[in-house]
Design a protein around this motif. Structure first.
Motif, PDB file in Angstrom:
ATOM      1  N   TYR A  92       0.822  -1.243  -0.083  1.00  0.00           N
ATOM      2  CA  TYR A  92       0.044  -0.112   0.014  1.00  0.00           C
ATOM      3  C   TYR A  92       0.915   1.265  -0.100  1.00  0.00           C
ATOM      4  CZ  TYR A  92      -4.373  -2.485   0.933  1.00  0.00           C
ATOM      5  OH  TYR A  92      -5.523  -3.148   0.873  1.00  0.00           O
ATOM      6  N   VAL A  93       1.879   1.209   0.863  1.00  0.00           N
ATOM      7  CA  VAL A  93       2.815   2.458   1.119  1.00  0.00           C
ATOM      8  C   VAL A  93       3.429   2.614  -0.279  1.00  0.00           C
ATOM      9  CG1 VAL A  93       4.940   3.376   2.172  1.00  0.00           C
ATOM     10  CG2 VAL A  93       2.993   2.334   3.529  1.00  0.00           C
ATOM     11  N   LEU A  94       4.100   1.650  -1.038  1.00  0.00           N
ATOM     12  CA  LEU A  94       4.724   1.897  -2.246  1.00  0.00           C
ATOM     13  C   LEU A  94       3.889   2.229  -3.285  1.00  0.00           C
ATOM     14  CD1 LEU A  94       7.478  -0.888  -1.865  1.00  0.00           C
ATOM     15  CD2 LEU A  94       7.589   1.502  -1.379  1.00  0.00           C
ATOM     16  N   VAL A  95       2.624   1.849  -3.433  1.00  0.00           N
ATOM     17  CA  VAL A  95       1.858   2.170  -4.527  1.00  0.00           C
ATOM     18  C   VAL A  95       1.376   3.625  -4.181  1.00  0.00           C
ATOM     19  CG1 VAL A  95      -0.703   1.976  -5.720  1.00  0.00           C
ATOM     20  CG2 VAL A  95       0.592  -0.217  -4.988  1.00  0.00           C
ATOM     21  N   LEU A  96       1.146   4.057  -2.994  1.00  0.00           N
ATOM     22  CA  LEU A  96       0.951   5.490  -2.631  1.00  0.00           C
ATOM     23  C   LEU A  96       2.218   6.402  -3.038  1.00  0.00           C
ATOM     24  CD1 LEU A  96      -1.159   5.411   0.741  1.00  0.00           C
ATOM     25  CD2 LEU A  96      -1.775   6.219  -1.565  1.00  0.00           C
ATOM     26  N   ALA A  97       3.435   5.726  -2.872  1.00  0.00           N
ATOM     27  CA  ALA A  97       4.503   6.584  -2.965  1.00  0.00           C
ATOM     28  C   ALA A  97       4.806   6.817  -4.399  1.00  0.00           C
ATOM     29  CB  ALA A  97       5.920   5.971  -2.364  1.00  0.00           C
ATOM     30  N   ALA A  98       4.543   5.690  -5.513  1.00  0.00           N
ATOM     31  CA  ALA A  98       4.695   5.874  -6.584  1.00  0.00           C
ATOM     32  C   ALA A  98       3.748   6.603  -7.340  1.00  0.00           C
ATOM     33  CB  ALA A  98       4.500   4.693  -7.506  1.00  0.00           C
TER      34      ALA A  98
END
Ligand code: HEM
Ligand code: HEM
Length: 177
Positions: A92-98
Motif C-alpha cells: 500500500y505504502v509503495l503504490v501511494l509513493a509511486a
C-alpha cells in the motif's frame, strides 16, 4: 468489528483490478517516449490518468481493508502471519509513493494534470526545474521498490501453491460454492 476469515468480493475485485492496472502502468512507463519540454503527449496523459485511477483504487482498498479486516490464514506459523501482513502494508505504502511522486513530478514540470483530458486536477506544487531531477529519482526508487515488493509477494503466493500446498492462494480467488 470482528476479524473476518476470508476476503469478500469487493476486496478480491479491487485486488485483481489494481494488479491488472499496475501491469499496464509499468509497461507504459517503460515503453512511452522520454519526456522533453512542452506539454505531456498522449502516452504520458494516459500514464498520468491510469496512475490517478490506481491512486483512487488503492485509497478505496485501504479504507475497505481498515473497515473490513481479514484475519491471516489460521494454519500459518507466526513468522508468516507477521511477514505477510508487513508486505501487504508495504505494498500500500509503495503504490501511494509511486503515484504521489509521479503527480509531484508532473507538477514540478508545470504541466496542468488532467484526468483523461476531461477533469482538470490541482497541481501539488509550483513549477520547479531544480526539483524535477530529484523527484524523477524518487519516482524511479518508488517504482523499483514496488516491483521488488510485488516480486516477494508473488513468490510467497507461489510458495503457498507449490510448496506448502495450503489454501492461501484460494483466499484471493473467486470462491466456489
Ligand atoms: C503506481 C503508479 C505508477 C507507476 C507504477 C509508474 C511507473 C512509471 C515508470 C516505470 C516510468 C518509467 C521510468 C521513469 O522514468 O521513471 C514512469 C515515468 C513517469 N511517470 Fe510514472 N508511474 C506511476 C504513477 C504516475 C503518476 C500518478 C504520474 C503523474 C501524475 C506519473 C508520472 C510520470 C512521469 C512524468 C514519468 C516520466 C519520467 C521521466 O521521463 O523521467 N507516474 N512511471
Ligand atoms: C500475480 C500477482 C499476485 C498474486 C498471485 C497475489 C496473490 C495474493 C494472495 C493469495 C493474497 C491473500 C493472502 C492472504 O492474506 O492470505 C493477496 C493479498 C494481497 N495482495 Fe496480492 N497478489 C498479486 C499481486 C499483487 C499486487 C501487484 C499488489 C499490489 C498492490 C498486491 C497487493 C496485495 C495486498 C495489499 C493484499 C492483502 C489483502 C488486501 O489488503 O486487500 N497483490 N495477494
Amino acid at each position: 468489528m470482528t476479524d473476518r476469515l476470508r476476503y469478500g468480493t469487493p476486496a478480491k475485485v479491487l485486488h485483481w483490478l489494481v494488479v491488472a492496472l499496475l501491469a499496464v502502468q509499468f509497461s507504459l512507463g517503460w515503453l512511452m517516449p522520454d519526456v522533453h519540454a512542452g506539454p505531456p503527449g498522449r502516452a504520458m496523459t494516459l500514464h498520468i490518468s491510469l496512475g490517478l485511477t490506481i491512486l483512487a483504487l488503492i485509497l478505496l482498498r485501504l479504507v475497505w481493508r481498515i473497515t473490513h479486516p481479514v484475519a491471516p490464514e489460521s494454519s500459518l506459523p507466526p513468522w508468516q502471519r507477521v511477514s505477510s501482513e508487513a508486505v501487504h502494508w508495504l505494498l500500500y505504502v509503495l503504490v501511494l509513493a509511486a503515484t504521489m511522486t509521479g503527480w509531484l513530478f508532473a507538477s514540478f514540470r508545470g504541466w496542468s494534470v488532467s484526468y483523461f483530458n476531461l477533469i482538470p486536477l490541482p497541481m501539488l506544487a509550483g513549477k520547479n526545474p531544480v526539483a524535477i531531477h530529484q523527484i524523477d529519482g524518487w519516482h524511479q526508487i518508488a517504482e523499483w521498490a514496488l516491483l521488488i515488493a510485488i516480486g516477494v509477494h508473488v513468490a510467497a503466493a507461489f510458495a503457498h501453491i507449490f510448496i506448502y500446498r495450503d489454501g492461501v492462494m484460494q483466499r484471493m480467488l473467486p470462491s466456489r460454492r
